[in-house]
Scaffold this motif. Structure first.
Motif, PDB file in Angstrom:
ATOM      1  N   GLY A   8       9.861  60.653  22.282  1.00 31.18           N
ATOM      2  CA  GLY A   8      10.610  60.038  23.626  1.00 31.18           C
ATOM      3  C   GLY A   8       9.306  59.501  24.816  1.00 31.18           C
ATOM      4  N   ALA A   9       9.529  58.802  25.422  1.00 32.13           N
ATOM      5  CA  ALA A   9       8.620  58.487  26.651  1.00 32.13           C
ATOM      6  C   ALA A   9       9.070  58.150  27.825  1.00 32.13           C
ATOM      7  CB  ALA A   9       8.025  56.918  26.128  1.00 32.13           C
ATOM      8  N   THR A  10       8.675  58.387  28.732  1.00 31.63           N
ATOM      9  CA  THR A  10       9.234  58.702  30.205  1.00 31.63           C
ATOM     10  C   THR A  10       7.907  58.320  31.257  1.00 31.63           C
ATOM     11  OG1 THR A  10      10.592  59.601  31.968  1.00 31.63           O
ATOM     12  CG2 THR A  10       9.283  60.946  30.419  1.00 31.63           C
ATOM     13  N   THR A  11       8.365  57.737  32.302  1.00 25.62           N
ATOM     14  CA  THR A  11       7.380  57.553  33.521  1.00 25.62           C
ATOM     15  C   THR A  11       7.444  58.604  34.576  1.00 25.62           C
ATOM     16  OG1 THR A  11       8.762  55.970  34.633  1.00 25.62           O
ATOM     17  CG2 THR A  11       7.012  55.143  33.166  1.00 25.62           C
ATOM     18  N   VAL A  28       4.245  68.220  24.898  1.00 23.04           N
ATOM     19  CA  VAL A  28       4.467  67.104  25.849  1.00 23.04           C
ATOM     20  C   VAL A  28       2.944  66.468  25.730  1.00 23.04           C
ATOM     21  CG1 VAL A  28       4.741  66.316  28.227  1.00 23.04           C
ATOM     22  CG2 VAL A  28       6.270  68.039  27.223  1.00 23.04           C
ATOM     23  N   ILE A  29       2.938  65.129  25.432  1.00 25.50           N
ATOM     24  CA  ILE A  29       1.648  64.534  25.592  1.00 25.50           C
ATOM     25  C   ILE A  29       1.513  63.599  26.597  1.00 25.50           C
ATOM     26  CG2 ILE A  29       0.168  63.326  24.297  1.00 25.50           C
ATOM     27  CD1 ILE A  29       1.516  64.255  21.798  1.00 25.50           C
ATOM     28  N   VAL A  30       0.545  63.646  27.478  1.00 26.69           N
ATOM     29  CA  VAL A  30       0.298  63.196  28.592  1.00 26.69           C
ATOM     30  C   VAL A  30      -0.760  61.756  28.427  1.00 26.69           C
ATOM     31  CG1 VAL A  30      -0.406  62.807  31.123  1.00 26.69           C
ATOM     32  CG2 VAL A  30       0.827  64.918  30.205  1.00 26.69           C
TER      33      VAL A  30
END
Length: 82
Positions: A8-11, A28-30
């Motif tokens: 998933g991706a989120t801002t 979680v990868i930033v």
């Protein structure tokens, strides 16, 4: 085996947007913003690559337009290319 792969991706900050039980089982990868030099390389590659970019099209993008596009992209190559 019961393995689930979730991408998933989120801002948003996932600590606030994803429920704690799910977040505790995730990695979680930033992703950091790209540097100006990296964005310049992306736009140069897109303009010169004849197969996957605009290299086959005779197009001239002045330096001030490139600079404006890079600033507007805010470190995101996808936004820059769009």
């Amino acid at each position: 085996a019961g393995t689930v792969t979730l991408i998933g991706a989120t801002t948003e900050n996932p600590s606030f947007s994803v429920i704690a039980p799910l977040l505790s089982r995730c990695r979680v990868i930033v992703l950091e913003a790209l540097s100006l030099a990296a964005l310049e390389a992306v736009i140069e590659r897109a303009l010169s690559d004849a197969v996957r970019g605009l290299g086959a099209t005779p197009i001239d993008v002045p330096a001030e337009v490139r600079s404006a596009l890079i600033r507007a992209s805010q470190g995101d190559a996808r936004r820059l290319l769009g």
